[in-house]
Motif scaffolding. Structure first.
Motif, PDB file in Angstrom:
ATOM      1  N   UNK A 161       9.193  -2.231  33.839  1.00  0.00           N
ATOM      2  CA  UNK A 161       8.718  -1.475  32.670  1.00  0.00           C
ATOM      3  C   UNK A 161       9.213  -0.037  32.835  1.00  0.00           C
ATOM      4  N   UNK A 162      10.472   0.143  32.515  1.00  0.00           N
ATOM      5  CA  UNK A 162      11.208   1.335  32.925  1.00  0.00           C
ATOM      6  C   UNK A 162      10.705   2.618  32.263  1.00  0.00           C
ATOM      7  N   UNK A 163      10.108   2.513  31.073  1.00  0.00           N
ATOM      8  CA  UNK A 163       9.691   3.743  30.389  1.00  0.00           C
ATOM      9  C   UNK A 163       8.576   4.477  31.114  1.00  0.00           C
ATOM     10  N   UNK A 164       7.861   3.811  32.001  1.00  0.00           N
ATOM     11  CA  UNK A 164       6.865   4.509  32.817  1.00  0.00           C
ATOM     12  C   UNK A 164       7.503   5.603  33.674  1.00  0.00           C
ATOM     13  N   UNK A 165       8.822   5.490  33.892  1.00  0.00           N
ATOM     14  CA  UNK A 165       9.533   6.436  34.741  1.00  0.00           C
ATOM     15  C   UNK A 165      10.244   7.519  33.928  1.00  0.00           C
ATOM     16  N   UNK A 166      10.159   7.456  32.604  1.00  0.00           N
ATOM     17  CA  UNK A 166      10.865   8.414  31.758  1.00  0.00           C
ATOM     18  C   UNK A 166      10.255   9.808  31.890  1.00  0.00           C
ATOM     19  N   UNK A 223      24.442  10.210  30.851  1.00  0.00           N
ATOM     20  CA  UNK A 223      25.037   9.170  30.025  1.00  0.00           C
ATOM     21  C   UNK A 223      24.925   7.799  30.674  1.00  0.00           C
ATOM     22  N   UNK A 224      24.625   7.766  31.965  1.00  0.00           N
ATOM     23  CA  UNK A 224      24.468   6.495  32.666  1.00  0.00           C
ATOM     24  C   UNK A 224      23.195   5.766  32.263  1.00  0.00           C
ATOM     25  N   UNK A 225      22.197   6.496  31.756  1.00  0.00           N
ATOM     26  CA  UNK A 225      20.874   5.921  31.550  1.00  0.00           C
ATOM     27  C   UNK A 225      20.759   5.245  30.193  1.00  0.00           C
ATOM     28  N   UNK A 226      20.334   3.998  30.199  1.00  0.00           N
ATOM     29  CA  UNK A 226      20.033   3.281  28.964  1.00  0.00           C
ATOM     30  C   UNK A 226      18.655   3.638  28.424  1.00  0.00           C
ATOM     31  N   UNK A 227      17.825   4.267  29.234  1.00  0.00           N
ATOM     32  CA  UNK A 227      16.427   4.505  28.866  1.00  0.00           C
ATOM     33  C   UNK A 227      16.012   5.942  29.164  1.00  0.00           C
ATOM     34  N   UNK A 228      16.718   6.889  28.556  1.00  0.00           N
ATOM     35  CA  UNK A 228      16.251   8.273  28.480  1.00  0.00           C
ATOM     36  C   UNK A 228      15.981   8.888  29.859  1.00  0.00           C
ATOM     37  N   UNK A 229      16.862   8.613  30.807  1.00  0.00           N
ATOM     38  CA  UNK A 229      16.705   9.178  32.135  1.00  0.00           C
ATOM     39  C   UNK A 229      15.778   8.413  33.055  1.00  0.00           C
ATOM     40  N   UNK A 230      15.269   7.260  32.596  1.00  0.00           N
ATOM     41  CA  UNK A 230      14.267   6.540  33.377  1.00  0.00           C
ATOM     42  C   UNK A 230      14.857   5.540  34.359  1.00  0.00           C
ATOM     43  N   UNK A 231      16.045   5.003  34.073  1.00  0.00           N
ATOM     44  CA  UNK A 231      16.579   3.911  34.883  1.00  0.00           C
ATOM     45  C   UNK A 231      16.845   4.345  36.322  1.00  0.00           C
ATOM     46  N   UNK A 232      17.483   5.494  36.497  1.00  0.00           N
ATOM     47  CA  UNK A 232      17.773   5.979  37.842  1.00  0.00           C
ATOM     48  C   UNK A 232      16.488   6.256  38.621  1.00  0.00           C
ATOM     49  N   UNK A 233      15.487   6.824  37.932  1.00  0.00           N
ATOM     50  CA  UNK A 233      14.219   7.123  38.597  1.00  0.00           C
ATOM     51  C   UNK A 233      13.508   5.841  38.999  1.00  0.00           C
TER      52      UNK A 233
END
Length: 388
Positions: free
Chosen positions: A123-128, A315-325
């Motif tokens: 649930x990647x948006x928790x990390x946005x 630009x790597x992130x599909x979810x507003x900076x959340x994926x890497x985090x």
């Protein structure tokens, strides 16, 4: 860290290189997928997928794994998670975790047996960063008691067309659009409310992707817009005459146990798309948009802007900076036991909410969730093995 994959689709093909970048010892040693749509992306990133196995049992028998990643179609998740739990593995599963109420209760029983800390959920948006800032503003007392939330997830026509063509067009595989796509959002606002939903109602259907709205010509622009995003398993070229049972718009009304409420709207044909919220409390109001990259908090008494912030994401992130985090935090959890911002129980609660909202839409009724939560808690506690 030895990792196995079951279901090497587009999503895991994207996030696995992020895990490798965050921790060079993250090594995929094998995968199970007869048609791995995510394999080219791994190859482009120069990340090995290891050996291909025909079955999950063969992968588990032949490899010593530290982590099993589940990216298979949603309806297969429960069996794959169960197999990993039975082998004593840690599991990272993509959302939604399961697709039905019965599967939810069965997984809750397994969690009661094996422990919630064995399963991590994407649930990647928790990390946005935007959501992190929203929760901090709430914890700092800028909002006060939340009275209501207005929220949405809207996706552009090319993405909506993907859902009409992909395996996700079938409820029996995906669990419905609200569960498949919007469980992220429902989870976020459950977190803001800090309590469970108590009653739901919903309305929706399909009005945009219908034969009467199909383009009269099939020129290059039609191919660009409606076929830009490739489909995977069970893919189809049909967009406006799709054989799926997926909806393309829906509105939900949710009442929470604390008396607050939320309206949530989704639509698959929004050319200037947005994914925004307005959280309105006794002391202040927070509004933000994950797509348009802003966050504001306004004081209810003075109307002063307490926070006015914009975001610039990789630009790597599909979810507003959340994926890497997410990759970094999941690895920290695996290596050091660091806490995560979302649990598998949170994910199942958001999933149950989506499932009951869809039930309310189909039955044209207001559904009280009290009995559902009683059965869910009993399953988590191992008191009984119930199926919905």
């Amino acid at each position: 860290m030895k990792v196995g994959i079951v279901g090497l689709g587009f999503r895991l093909g994207y996030i696995v290189p992020l895990f490798v970048a965050a921790h060079p010892d993250f090594e995929v040693v094998g995968y199970v997928d007869p048609a791995p749509a995510g394999l080219p992306r791994l190859q482009n990133a120069k990340v090995s997928a290891g050996k291909q196995y025909n079955t999950l049992e063969a992968l588990l028998d032949n490899e010593e794994l530290d982590l099993l990643m589940v990216g298979s179609p949603n309806t297969m998740h429960l069996d794959h998670i169960r197999a990993g739990l039975d082998r004593g593995l840690k599991i990272f599963t993509e959302k939604p975790v399961v697709t039905t109420e019965a599967e939810t209760m069965e997984l809750a029983r397994l969690i009661g047996e094996h422990g919630a800390d064995r399963i991590m959920v994407g649930l990647v948006l928790r990390y946005a960063p935007l959501y992190t800032d929203l929760r901090k503003a709430q914890q700092d007392g800028l909002l006060g008691d939340v009275a209501s939330i207005e929220a949405s997830e809207h996706i552009p026509p090319y993405h909506g067309a993907f859902f009409m063509r992909d395996w996700r067009r079938y409820d029996r595989y995906a669990g419905g659009f609200l569960l498949e796509k919007c469980c992220h959002d429902l989870d976020l606002y459950n977190g803001v409310m800090g309590c469970r939903p108590s009653r739901v109602a919903s309305f929706g259907g399909r009005r945009s992707f219908t034969p009467t709205n199909a383009p009269q010509s099939h020129g290059a622009n039609d191919l660009e817009v409606y076929h830009r995003k490739p489909s995977g398993w069970l893919g189809s070229d049909k967009v406006f005459d799709s054989d799926g049972d997926i909806i393309d718009f829906q509105t939900a009304i949710i009442e929470y146990a604390n008396g607050a409420s939320m309206t949530f709207h989704t639509n698959l044909n929004v050319p200037d798309d947005f994914r925004r919220f307005a959280v309105i409390g006794a002391k202040g109001m927070a509004e933000g948009d994950f797509v348009r990259n802003y966050f504001k908090v306004t004081d209810a008494r003075t109307c002063d802007k307490l926070i006015d912030k914009t975001y610039v994401h990789s630009e790597l992130s599909d979810h507003y900076g959340a994926d890497e985090q997410m990759a970094a935090d999941v690895l920290a959890h695996l290596l050091t036991g660091a806490p995560l911002p979302v649990s598998v129980v949170d994910a199942l609660e958001a999933g149950l909410l989506a499932i009951k909202i869809d039930e309310a839409r189909r039955t044209r009724s207001v559904i009280n969730l009290a009995e559902t939560w009683q059965r869910f808690d009993a399953a988590l506690a191992g008191k009984q093995r119930l199926r919905a």
